[in-house]
Design a protein around this motif. Structure first.
Motif: not given
Length: 328
Positions: A54, A57, A59-60, A123, A134
């Motif tokens: 993740s 933020r 997010q997976h 984003q 990421c």
């Protein structure tokens, strides 16, 4: 076949070439028709695992991790990270060795490297910082799982991946070496440059396209944001040796983008090499240049990630007026 209960299809994995198979439409008892590449068993090819992680933020995301041939559980390996946007959907792709301007996964796996291909999501208005988040999150997960040697990790990206790798090197010391190809590096200048392959201006791709700066976000009303997300305006923060690849006839990202970044890095005392290929487009097209770059990229990573001696072109450089001479 329109009037028969028969289909022909291919199936593949990282270790299985996409041969042709036949079956009925229920896919019962499929039969292999071709054996186009029986050589695979003769080579140290590697294998793959999926990694879940993740970002900050929550997010997976996933990444596909290639394990080196002869992988030993518990042993930490040097790792190369190659990415673009979503990469986990390539997990089952067979990748035939070819010459181009990106690292070939099986080649590095055959030589004792891990290769991580992580997913990146964005984003709006923050493409560079999204990539940092990421990619570093994925690398941290692979280190946590016990695969990678944290002191010997390299990064490579080309085109949009080149922008991201050029930005990432300004924001983290996680990587021991970075190679960036055909990178947009100055978003203020890139905004008004041409995508020469089509004759269009880059403004659309900057605001609403791949760069994702945001609708009606321009260099005039969002100057600070454009500077913040530009590698070139963060060049003084770089502490990692890196290499830039660009062709002088690049029709997607103007050659000036790579040249600006190189000159800015050199002016700020950074350890940078510029491989400039005369007459080459966005992706190297001439076989001799493809081979040349593959060799140099591998030598660059081998030096910083495996400790092999640096060749003279890395230590001494090649002056512009001597480009093309033998033994350079």
């Amino acid at each position: 076949a329109q009037d028969a209960d028969r289909v022909i299809f291919t199936q593949q994995t990282f270790q299985e070439f996409p041969n042709y198979w036949t079956s009925n439409t229920g896919f019962a008892n499929p039969k292999q028709v071709t054996d186009a590449n029986p050589f695979i068993s003769e080579y140290a090819w590697g294998s793959k695992v999926l990694i879940d992680y993740s970002n900050s933020r929550g997010q997976h995301l996933q990444g596909t991790l290639t394990l080196p041939a002869g992988y030993e559980k518990g042993k930490r390996y040097p790792m190369l990270v190659y990415f673009y946007e979503i990469m986990s959907n390539t997990h089952h792709n067979f990748q035939m060795p070819i010459f181009d301007d990106r690292p070939h996964i099986a080649e590095y796996a055959s030589d004792g490297y891990l290769v991580l291909q992580p997913d990146v999501v964005y984003q709006i208005g923050h493409p560079g910082t999204s990539a940092v988040d990421c990619v570093t999150s994925a690398v941290k997960k692979v280190i946590e799982l016990g695969y990678a040697d944290s002191a010997h990790i390299g990064l490579q990206g080309h085109s949009w991946g080149g922008y991201q790798s050029s930005y990432i090197v300004t924001r983290t010391n996680m990587f021991a070496a970075v190679v960036t190809g055909a990178p947009p590096t100055n978003l203020l200048s890139f905004y008004d440059e041409l995508y020469k392959q089509t004759g269009t201006v880059q403004q659309g791709i900057m605001e609403m396209g791949q760069v994702r700066m945001g609708t009606d976000s321009t260099p005039w009303n969002a100057t600070k944001l454009y500077e913040d997300q530009s590698p070139i305006f963060n060049v003084e923060k770089i502490q990692t040796p890196f290499l830039i690849l660009q062709g002088t006839a690049d029709g997607a990202v103007d050659w000036i983008e790579g040249l600006q970044y190189f000159n800015a890095a050199r002016r700020n005392g950074k350890h940078v090499i510029f491989l400039s290929y005369p007459g080459e487009p966005h992706h190297l097209a001439q076989k001799n240049n493809q081979v040349d770059f593959q060799k140099r990229m591998k030598q660059f990573f081998d030096h910083y990630l495996k400790g092999t001696p640096a060749p003279h072109w890395m230590t001494d450089g090649v002056p512009q007026v001597r480009k093309g001479e033998a033994n350079n």
